[in-house]
Design an enzyme around this catalytic site. Structure first.
Site, PDB file in Angstrom:
ATOM      1  CE1 TYR A 157     -51.924 -37.623   6.163  1.00 61.09           C
ATOM      2  CE2 TYR A 157     -53.932 -37.774   4.846  1.00 61.09           C
ATOM      3  CZ  TYR A 157     -53.282 -37.887   6.066  1.00 61.09           C
ATOM      4  OH  TYR A 157     -53.997 -38.270   7.171  1.00 61.09           O
TER       5      TYR A 157
HETATM    6  N1  LIG Z   1     -58.223 -35.487  11.031  1.00 60.27           N
HETATM    7  C1  LIG Z   1     -58.461 -36.161   9.917  1.00 60.27           C
HETATM    8  O1  LIG Z   1     -59.318 -35.800   9.088  1.00 60.27           O
HETATM    9  C2  LIG Z   1     -57.717 -37.433   9.639  1.00 60.27           C
HETATM   10  C3  LIG Z   1     -58.159 -38.253   8.574  1.00 60.27           C
HETATM   11  C4  LIG Z   1     -57.457 -39.428   8.283  1.00 60.27           C
HETATM   12  C5  LIG Z   1     -56.356 -39.774   9.051  1.00 60.27           C
HETATM   13  N2  LIG Z   1     -55.951 -38.945  10.070  1.00 60.27           N
HETATM   14  C6  LIG Z   1     -54.766 -39.363  10.809  1.00 60.27           C
HETATM   15  O2  LIG Z   1     -55.090 -39.448  12.191  1.00 60.27           O
HETATM   16  C7  LIG Z   1     -53.929 -39.135  12.972  1.00 60.27           C
HETATM   17  C8  LIG Z   1     -54.264 -38.088  14.023  1.00 60.27           C
HETATM   18  O3  LIG Z   1     -54.699 -36.915  13.353  1.00 60.27           O
HETATM   19  P1  LIG Z   1     -55.472 -35.742  14.131  1.00 60.27           P
HETATM   20  O4  LIG Z   1     -56.319 -35.076  13.106  1.00 60.27           O
HETATM   21  O5  LIG Z   1     -56.078 -36.255  15.378  1.00 60.27           O
HETATM   22  O6  LIG Z   1     -54.267 -34.744  14.488  1.00 60.27           O
HETATM   23  P2  LIG Z   1     -54.187 -33.502  15.500  1.00 60.27           P
HETATM   24  O7  LIG Z   1     -53.637 -32.352  14.731  1.00 60.27           O
HETATM   25  O8  LIG Z   1     -55.481 -33.286  16.232  1.00 60.27           O
HETATM   26  O9  LIG Z   1     -53.116 -33.986  16.578  1.00 60.27           O
HETATM   27  C9  LIG Z   1     -51.813 -34.290  16.216  1.00 60.27           C
HETATM   28  C10 LIG Z   1     -50.999 -34.509  17.490  1.00 60.27           C
HETATM   29  O10 LIG Z   1     -49.733 -35.045  17.106  1.00 60.27           O
HETATM   30  C11 LIG Z   1     -48.746 -34.431  17.888  1.00 60.27           C
HETATM   31  N3  LIG Z   1     -47.474 -34.530  17.163  1.00 60.27           N
HETATM   32  C12 LIG Z   1     -47.092 -33.836  16.073  1.00 60.27           C
HETATM   33  N4  LIG Z   1     -45.866 -34.186  15.702  1.00 60.27           N
HETATM   34  C13 LIG Z   1     -45.457 -35.139  16.579  1.00 60.27           C
HETATM   35  C14 LIG Z   1     -44.260 -35.885  16.730  1.00 60.27           C
HETATM   36  N5  LIG Z   1     -43.223 -35.726  15.884  1.00 60.27           N
HETATM   37  N6  LIG Z   1     -44.169 -36.777  17.746  1.00 60.27           N
HETATM   38  C15 LIG Z   1     -45.199 -36.946  18.614  1.00 60.27           C
HETATM   39  N7  LIG Z   1     -46.364 -36.255  18.526  1.00 60.27           N
HETATM   40  C16 LIG Z   1     -46.485 -35.369  17.519  1.00 60.27           C
HETATM   41  C17 LIG Z   1     -49.233 -32.999  18.046  1.00 60.27           C
HETATM   42  O11 LIG Z   1     -48.596 -32.355  19.146  1.00 60.27           O
HETATM   43  C18 LIG Z   1     -50.737 -33.209  18.251  1.00 60.27           C
HETATM   44  O12 LIG Z   1     -51.050 -33.364  19.629  1.00 60.27           O
HETATM   45  C19 LIG Z   1     -52.843 -38.749  11.967  1.00 60.27           C
HETATM   46  O13 LIG Z   1     -52.033 -39.861  11.708  1.00 60.27           O
HETATM   47  C20 LIG Z   1     -53.629 -38.362  10.734  1.00 60.27           C
HETATM   48  O14 LIG Z   1     -52.872 -38.519   9.566  1.00 60.27           O
HETATM   49  C21 LIG Z   1     -56.606 -37.797  10.374  1.00 60.27           C
END
Ligand SMILES: NC(=O)c1ccc[n+]([C@@H]2O[C@H](COP(=O)([O-])OP(=O)(O)OC[C@H]3O[C@@H](n4cnc5c(N)ncnc54)[C@H](O)[C@@H]3O)[C@@H](O)[C@H]2O)c1
Length: 249
Positions: A157
């Site tokens: 990751y």
């Molecule tokens: N949640 C955390 O703790 C966290 C921490 C650090 C970074 N992030 C990063 O933040 C970003 C968003 O994470 P989140 O937790 O809001 O995710 P989430 O699971 O709430 O939402 C992910 C969204 O991405 C969409 N998705 C998945 N595959 C896709 C694709 N191939 N094309 C287009 N859309 C796609 C899904 O349908 C979903 O709506 C990510 O890049 C994640 O790595 C999250």
């Protein structure tokens, strides 16, 4: 008057947790939005929520791993609004290919590199020409704290997310003279669907696993953010990353 009035913003993963919260904050500041997601229903639900609150938002179905879908999401944004000012790259995934490197499958490695890094490359590739036509723009990429520190158990990751930071620096250096500002933000643990699913799975499958839910942030809390602070008022702070002095050749 909002401070994003007249700004056209394309947000990827637009139906997801952090994206949805970001979209709502941007809409409140006057931005007009295109929410792109592989899950069209989730993107449309997020757009409908914004419209119900008086904002302007549309949804595009796009898989950020498919070049033609990324190109189409950009084209639909420009067809709808006439220009593109801001791209927020939020597609990414955590929780596949857990364990040490010796346990990670080649399939998981490839997929994690693509979903976390290739998606940023593809969306930027098609968004930048539209920004250049308009005389500039802004791209915000999404890293993670795991991109800047070693975290046991999820080697694949942090690696592509570190690539996102590197790509951000390089793109910032390439395009700052054409008035495209490119930065990345590294959020810490935020209780969205992705993280909640992973933690629940670990609680089921790992002995002595304990989650302190209170140490995680939520994607949105409180109301209007102070303009001088990061756009949330959560219990943690994201690491923001800026290519402050682009290095050019
Ligand atoms: N949640 C955390 O703790 C966290 C921490 C650090 C970074 N992030 C990063 O933040 C970003 C968003 O994470 P989140 O937790 O809001 O995710 P989430 O699971 O709430 O939402 C992910 C969204 O991405 C969409 N998705 C998945 N595959 C896709 C694709 N191939 N094309 C287009 N859309 C796609 C899904 O349908 C979903 O709506 C990510 O890049 C994640 O790595 C999250």
């Amino acid at each position: 008057m909002g401070y994003l009035d007249d700004q056209i913003v394309l947000i990827t993963a637009g139906g997801g947790g952090i994206s949805r919260a970001t979209a709502k904050l941007f809409a409140r500041e006057g931005a007009r939005l295109m929410l792109a997601d592989i899950n069209g229903e989730a993107a449309e639900a997020a757009a409908a929520e914004i419209r119900a609150g008086g904002g302007e938002a549309h949804a595009a179905v796009a898989d950020a791993l498919v070049a033609s879908d990324c190109a189409r999401a950009v084209r639909e944004t420009v067809d709808q609004y006439g220009k593109l000012n801001v791209l927020i790259n939020l597609v990414g995934f955590f929780g596949r290919g857990d364990g040490g490197v010796d346990k990670v499958s080649l399939e998981d490695w490839d997929w994690m590199m693509d979903i976390n890094l290739k998606s940023v490359f593809l969306m930027s590739k098609y968004a930048i020409p539209e920004m250049l036509k308009g005389g500039g723009g802004v791209i915000v990429n999404t890293g993670t704290t795991a991109a800047v520190m070693g975290r046991a158990g999820s080697p694949i990751y942090g690696t592509p997310k570190a690539g996102v930071l590197s790509l951000t620096r390089a793109m910032a250096a390439d395009y700052f003279r054409q008035s495209i500002r490119i930065n990345a933000v590294c959020p810490s643990g935020t209780l969205t669907r992705m993280l909640t699913d992973v933690l629940r799975q670990r609680a089921r499958t790992r002995r002595n696993w304990h989650t302190n839910w209170r140490c995680f942030g939520r994607a949105i809390r409180g109301s209007r953010p102070p303009r001088t602070s990061p756009p949330h008022t959560s219990t943690w702070l994201p690491t923001s990353f800026r290519a402050r002095s682009p290095v050019t050749s």
